[in-house]
Design an enzyme around this catalytic site. Structure first.
Site, PDB file in Angstrom:
ATOM      1  N   GLU A 156       0.835  -1.201   0.000  1.00  0.00           N
ATOM      2  CA  GLU A 156       0.000   0.000   0.000  1.00  0.00           C
ATOM      3  C   GLU A 156       0.872   1.254   0.000  1.00  0.00           C
ATOM      4  O   GLU A 156       0.803   2.086   0.926  1.00  0.00           O
ATOM      5  CB  GLU A 156      -0.959   0.000   1.188  1.00  0.00           C
ATOM      6  CG  GLU A 156      -2.012  -1.072   1.079  1.00  0.00           C
ATOM      7  CD  GLU A 156      -3.140  -0.936   2.094  1.00  0.00           C
ATOM      8  OE1 GLU A 156      -2.950  -0.260   3.114  1.00  0.00           O
ATOM      9  OE2 GLU A 156      -4.223  -1.497   1.860  1.00  0.00           O
ATOM     10  N   GLU A 313      -6.433  -7.482  -0.851  1.00  0.00           N
ATOM     11  CA  GLU A 313      -6.922  -7.479   0.543  1.00  0.00           C
ATOM     12  C   GLU A 313      -8.357  -6.996   0.579  1.00  0.00           C
ATOM     13  O   GLU A 313      -8.716  -6.040  -0.113  1.00  0.00           O
ATOM     14  CB  GLU A 313      -6.141  -6.469   1.398  1.00  0.00           C
ATOM     15  CG  GLU A 313      -4.726  -6.788   1.710  1.00  0.00           C
ATOM     16  CD  GLU A 313      -4.120  -5.684   2.589  1.00  0.00           C
ATOM     17  OE1 GLU A 313      -4.861  -4.999   3.325  1.00  0.00           O
ATOM     18  OE2 GLU A 313      -2.907  -5.500   2.516  1.00  0.00           O
TER      19      GLU A 313
HETATM   20  C1  GLA Z   1      -4.149  -2.365   4.987  1.00  0.00           C
HETATM   21  C2  GLA Z   1      -2.797  -3.040   5.118  1.00  0.00           C
HETATM   22  C3  GLA Z   1      -2.838  -4.284   5.929  1.00  0.00           C
HETATM   23  C4  GLA Z   1      -3.758  -4.119   7.114  1.00  0.00           C
HETATM   24  C5  GLA Z   1      -5.122  -3.725   6.639  1.00  0.00           C
HETATM   25  C6  GLA Z   1      -6.130  -3.634   7.740  1.00  0.00           C
HETATM   26  O1  GLA Z   1      -4.879  -2.778   3.929  1.00  0.00           O
HETATM   27  O2  GLA Z   1      -2.202  -3.312   3.885  1.00  0.00           O
HETATM   28  O3  GLA Z   1      -1.526  -4.571   6.356  1.00  0.00           O
HETATM   29  O4  GLA Z   1      -3.244  -3.120   7.932  1.00  0.00           O
HETATM   30  O5  GLA Z   1      -5.017  -2.468   6.052  1.00  0.00           O
HETATM   31  O6  GLA Z   1      -7.408  -3.280   7.266  1.00  0.00           O
END
Ligand code: GLA
Length: 658
Positions: A156, A313
């Protein structure tokens, strides 16, 4: 876009299913039960080592790969592929202690200290040197590991560190500006520095828009947003270059965050930098939660050029980072996942595999919850795994283009929400989402696309708050309408060029002639003001006093009350077989539905759903596969659609194969 380079693996195409896997948070003994349960759940892939830098490199240049070798081998032995992270997402304490000059600085000059994650400056040469050394070590170590199917760059990018105001950032910003403007005169001109004695006489005088006495220069702010997105893109490229040189056959991705108000990274610009697009998405509370999920999935699918993409995710149930974190209701886990699939995802992954027992995310849901495998949640996860396995034939099928599109433009998002504007209440993405909800309510499929998409191929283009219209885009939209396209735009569109300079002669500047209207002054509304329209709808946030500048312009709705009574509120100018329409106020999803209905009808674009299903289900199409998603909490009779099961369960999804 040409076909993406998808995961490197043998065997028949399938939909991937899995999660971030953090075995380094658990004793070795737990790993065996992890893989056993993964197999039960139908897991095919995990993202590994995302936050493992401190464990992999416990001291500068000293690596400990033994545990990761073990995890990779174990996963491979169990038939599970690995999307291997480069592990650079969060620098270890030894690095920030030795080099505090890699820590980001906020606009007030505060240091962003370690203690959380992602505490690094995108432009720090020291950070980059250490990170790339780790990337090289990872790529060298695992180049030929049979479990490795893709590289997951960092994590991210920009989630917490997109805006850094440090001296490194200042240096890199100046270089970026020199590239863009070449001369200081050009920069001065672009930023309008004749205003408030801001004229620069040397490049070193230029700084990021740090805390200023009052509104910082808007050109400086807009360019800093562009620069900040580019700086992280440059970082992505740097990791990618190392990976490609050592493992040219392994595709590279990084997880985008096309969701909610995450707006710092121009993903339309980033999409071509990765071998396949990946996205993370989390549901946000509120009445348009489900629509926002679909909107984000739709946009992600179109950033990927309609080709399959990877949902890296989302959550099985509650997150931990909202004020109140609600668990998902029965059926939502599968419906959320399948909404992404309906919009082109060929992989459904979660954060994370096993719910942590310590650390900041211990109350964030996972595939295997604190309660263990004997839980409704794990059973729902396994059921989803089985369902995805049964949809293997779908893998590789592109999205089917809709006849209408909503244009989504990062530059307009950034520029329209700058300060010192007619109102600070305007929300770019919310307006786009409202149109999307109106489409859903009318049961008409729509694509959400960046301006770089083949706009010409759509019968109807909605361009909400298309604030920044460079001359070239104005020409393109003109040609689109002249060729028979139907363009709809809204308040605060066509106002400035790419330098944030106002198009003169009356609003909406660049689109004035095309729309056949002229506006002399904006008329934003106070929070407690509304505007009643002749079609029975109610506007808020914004109004315009529109003068008709072309006699062919039709008034589809007029203001009925207040100063603007009698003036046009919604207009449409027919141009040959095409048209250009303007909506001058915020109508919200309910008010937009009738206006959109009329405009679509005039354009000959209708719903593909029987009338009793419109609004209650969402329809999405990938080639021969039709997805019918129940947006309600009630069962729905879908016999008319020819599904195998006549009843679509509450929050259920039917996949109908032609
Ligand atoms: C982000 C991060 C993850 C986790 C999620 C929790 O997407 O990439 O590591 O922290 O948030 O929602």
């Amino acid at each position: 876009m040409s076909s993406p380079r998808w995961l490197r693996r043998a065997g028949a195409p399938r939909l991937e299913f899995g999660a971030d896997y953090n075995p380094d948070q658990w004793p070795r003994a737990v790993w065996d039960s992890d893989v056993r349960h993964m197999r039960e759940a139908g897991v095919t892939i995990v993202s590994l080592a995302i936050f493992s830098w401190a464990k992999l490199e416990p001291a500068p240049g000293e690596y400990d790969f033994a545990w990761l070798d073990d995890a990779m081998d174990l996963l491979h032995a169990n038939g599970i592929s690995v999307d291997l992270a480069t592990a650079t997402a969060s620098p270890p304490p030894w690095l920030t202690a030795a080099h505090p000059e890699i820590l980001p600085v906020d606009r007030l000059g505060h240091i962003i200290w370690p203690g959380g994650r992602q505490q690094w400056r995108p432009t720090s040469p020291i950070f980059r040197e250490h990170a790339l050394r780790l990337v090289e070590a990872m790529a060298t170590r695992y180049a030929s590991h049979p479990a490795l199917v893709a590289w997951h760059v960092s994590n991210e990018l920009g989630c917490h560190n997109v805006y850094d105001y440090s001296d490194d950032a200042a240096r890199a910003f100046r270089e970026w500006l020199r590239d863009r403007y070449v001369t200081l005169d050009e920069l001065n001109d672009a930023w309008g520095t004749a205003f408030w004695a801001q004229r620069y006489t040397a490049w070193d005088e230029v700084i990021p828009p740090r805390l200023a006495a009052t509104h910082p220069n808007p050109g400086q702010q807009l360019d800093f947003k562009r620069f900040s997105s580019d700086a992280l893109k440059d970082y992505l490229r740097a990791e990618r270059a190392v990976l490609r040189s050592l493992t040219p056959e392994v595709p590279v991705t990084t997880n985008f965050m096309v969701m909610g108000e995450t707006k710092g990274m121009d993903y339309a610009d980033w999409a071509t930098e990765v071998d396949f697009v990946s996205n993370d998405h989390y549901r946000l509370p509120g009445p348009q939660s489900l629509d926002e999920l679909s909107f984000s999935a739709n946009l992600t699918g179109n950033l990927a050029g309609g080709q399959p993409w990877f949902l890296m995710e989302h959550s099985t149930s509650a997150v931990n980072w909202q004020p109140v974190n609600k668990a998902k209701k029965a059926g939502e886990l599968a419906r959320d996942s399948l909404t992404h699939v309906a919009h082109g995802a060929d992989a459904v992954c979660f954060f994370q595999w096993r719910q942590s027992k310590a650390g900041a995310e211990k109350y964030h849901s996972a595939m295997l919850p604190h309660a263990g495998a004997d839980s409704d949640l794990f059973r729902s996860v396994a059921a989803l795994g089985a369902q995805l396995a049964s949809l293997a034939d779908l893998a590789g099928t592109p999205r089917t283009r809709a006849r209408a599109a909503i244009v989504f433009d990062w530059t307009s998002w950034w520029a329209s929400e700058l300060d010192s504007h007619p109102t600070d209440r305007l929300r770019y993405r919310q307006e786009a989402l409202d149109w999307y909800t109106a489409f859903l309510n009318l049961g008409v499929r729509v694509d959400v696309v960046p301006p770089s998409a083949p706009l010409e191929e759509y019968d109807v283009l909605i361009a909400p708050i298309l604030h920044v219209v460079p001359a070239e885009l104005a020409k393109r939209l003109d040609a689109y309408v002249t060729a028979g396209g139907h363009l709809v735009t809204t308040y605060f569109s066509g106002i400035v060029d790419e330098r944030d300079h106002v198009w003169l002669g009356g609003y909406p500047g660049a689109l004035r002639d095309l729309l056949g209207i002229r506006i002399e002054e904006f008329a934003p509304l106070l929070d407690d003001e509304t505007a009643t329209l002749s079609n029975g709808t109610t506007g808020s946030l914004w109004t315009d006093r529109i003068d008709l500048a072309d006699e062919s312009v039709e008034v589809l709705a007029a203001y009925e009350t207040g100063e603007l009574a009698g003036h046009a509120a919604v207009t449409r100018r027919p141009v040959g077989d095409g048209s250009a329409a303007y909506v001058s106020t915020r109508l919200g999803p309910d008010g937009l539905a009738p206006v959109l209905g009329t405009l679509l009808e005039r354009a000959g674009v209708g719903s593909e759903l029987p009338s009793d299903l419109r609004g209650r289900v969402e329809l999405a199409q990938r080639g021969d596969f039709r997805f019918v998603l129940n947006r309600t909490d009630e069962p729905i009779d879908i016999t008319e659609l020819g599904a195998a099961e006549p009843t679509l369960a509450a929050r259920g999804v039917a996949v109908i194969r032609a």
